[in-house]
Design an enzyme around this catalytic site. Structure first.
Site, short mmCIF file in Angstrom:
data_model
loop_
_atom_site.label_atom_id
_atom_site.label_comp_id
_atom_site.label_asym_id
_atom_site.label_seq_id
_atom_site.Cartn_x
_atom_site.Cartn_y
_atom_site.Cartn_z
CG HIS A 141 -1.84 1.00 1.49
ND1 HIS A 141 -3.20 1.18 1.53
CD2 HIS A 141 -1.43 2.53 1.72
CE1 HIS A 141 -3.83 2.13 1.56
NE2 HIS A 141 -2.67 3.10 1.76
CD GLU A 142 1.76 3.38 3.75
OE1 GLU A 142 2.17 4.52 3.10
OE2 GLU A 142 0.59 3.17 4.30
CG HIS A 145 0.41 6.06 -0.70
ND1 HIS A 145 -0.75 6.73 -1.24
CD2 HIS A 145 -0.38 5.50 0.53
CE1 HIS A 145 -1.60 6.54 -0.23
NE2 HIS A 145 -1.38 5.75 0.81
CD GLU A 192 -4.77 6.44 2.26
OE1 GLU A 192 -4.64 5.49 2.57
OE2 GLU A 192 -3.84 7.45 2.06
#
Length: 381
Positions: A141-142, A145, A192
């Site tokens: 997930h990060e 980003h 997100e």
């Protein structure tokens, strides 16, 4: 088995998973997030100017703070997290592995910040809460980003918002500022959802992604929880109540930079069942070297189409009413009254079965808005 591609991806964990060479972040970005990013990327030099002004931002201070008062992930420290980080970068083909720190904080949390170079921070609360596969999805997930450039653009927009707040004393300035902040938070929430998709592409284990979100909501009591029941909550939240509850949902959501956890789980499961996801897993996805040729107009058109589909398919009472208005529904005044009061029936003059009541369950806890330094769970920042 994943193989080593270059020195920056040494010692990646051996596990049978697909790698997406040259993948563009457009492959997994939510349509609303993608349209904003495509437009920003077309503004040549926009982020470069603000990178040169990074000394004006708290970024340098945060980097020094994490370096001095957190544990930097490496082969010598939190080696298993370091392996997951390199593996995530390998799978999403992110050439430069960003630094990652573990910060002492019992609150499960993670974020990706930075202008010059993104850095990833996870808290001890998160590390202790999640198992290996759940944590792999969070780190993915990060990394998602970072690949999307969210760290750069979020920091820029937060900087612009802080500047705007200084002129809030100007007549009507506060109204304008709230409009900007509201719009930014809407984008943050969609970004997100994009990063959740990236986490699934890295972990390639939907159940692990679901468990991780469920633990963020309910803690480390997995034996007491059930993924299907958790997803049923999201469905109940969307379609339950009447217009009063719809308004309360909006008010609860506005201060948040992240979608509600059950909603995130439902959105991720829905995406995992789409043809777009399957095409990515089959190796058919947009490449990074094609980003420069992406049409801003087409991206905004896709975003508008997504919102239109959301209104059309939503089970929420307010969204249904909006759809009725768009469709030219008759007896609008009566329909509005009936929807708002929870009354059924086909006209304003008739009673009927109730759709909801004043005592309908209402979600509480608007959440905390966050920026650099105050991320939320595996949502990231």
């Amino acid at each position: 088995m994943t193989e080593r591609s270059n020195e920056s991806h040494e010692k990646v964990p051996s596990r049978q998973r697909r790698r997406f060479a040259g993948i563009s972040s457009r492959a997994y970005e939510h349509p609303a997030d993608r349209s904003a990013l495509v437009a920003l990327r077309k503004l040549s030099g926009f982020d470069t100017v603000f990178k040169t002004l990074s000394g004006l931002l708290p970024e340098r201070s945060l980097r020094l703070l994490f370096l001095s008062d957190s544990v930097r992930v490496s082969d010598a420290q939190f080696a298993h997290l370091n392996d997951m980080l390199r593996d995530a970068c390998y799978i999403l083909d992110l050439e430069k592995v960003p630094p990652m720190y573990v910060n002492q904080d019992p609150q499960p949390n993670a974020m990706c910040i930075g202008l010059d170079e993104p850095i990833i921070v996870v808290t001890t609360g998160l590390v202790e809460l999640l198992d290996e596969e759940e944590m792999r999805a969070v780190i993915g997930h990060e990394v998602g980003h970072a690949l999307s450039g969210h760290a750069v653009y979020r920091t820029i927009l937060l900087f612009l918002t802080n500047i705007a707040l200084k002129v809030a004393w100007i007549p009507l300035g506060n109204v304008a500022i709230m409009a900007i902040v509201t719009a930014l938070r809407e984008w943050f929430r969609k970004s997100e959802l994009s990063a959740d998709r990236a986490g699934l592409l890295v972990g390639q284990d939907l159940q692990a992604s679901m468990r991780g979100l469920m633990k963020i909501a309910g803690g480390n009591h997995l034996h007491e929880m059930n993924v299907d029941a958790f997803l049923a909550q999201a469905d109940e939240y969307e379609k339950g109540g009447d217009l009063r509850d719809s308004v309360l949902k909006i008010l609860n959501l506005l201060p948040r930079s992240h979608p509600f956890t059950t909603v995130r789980a439902a959105e991720l499961k829905k995406w995992s069942e789409t043809r777009d996801y399957q095409r990515i897993m089959d190796g058919h996805y947009p490449r990074r070297d094609e980003d420069k040729d992406t049409s801003v107009t087409d991206s905004f058109r896709e975003s508008a189409s997504h919102y239109a589909d959301t209104v059309r398919t939503s089970k929420d009472p307010l969204m249904k009413l909006v759809g009725d208005i768009a469709g030219g529904a008759g007896d609008l005044g009566g329909k509005l009254r009936d929807k708002f009061t929870g009354q059924g029936g086909s006209s304003a003059g008739k009673g009927g079965a109730t759709d909801g009541s004043a005592d309908s369950a209402r979600p509480e806890g608007p959440g905390n808005p966050d920026g650099p330094g105050t991320g939320k769970g595996p949502a990231g920042s």
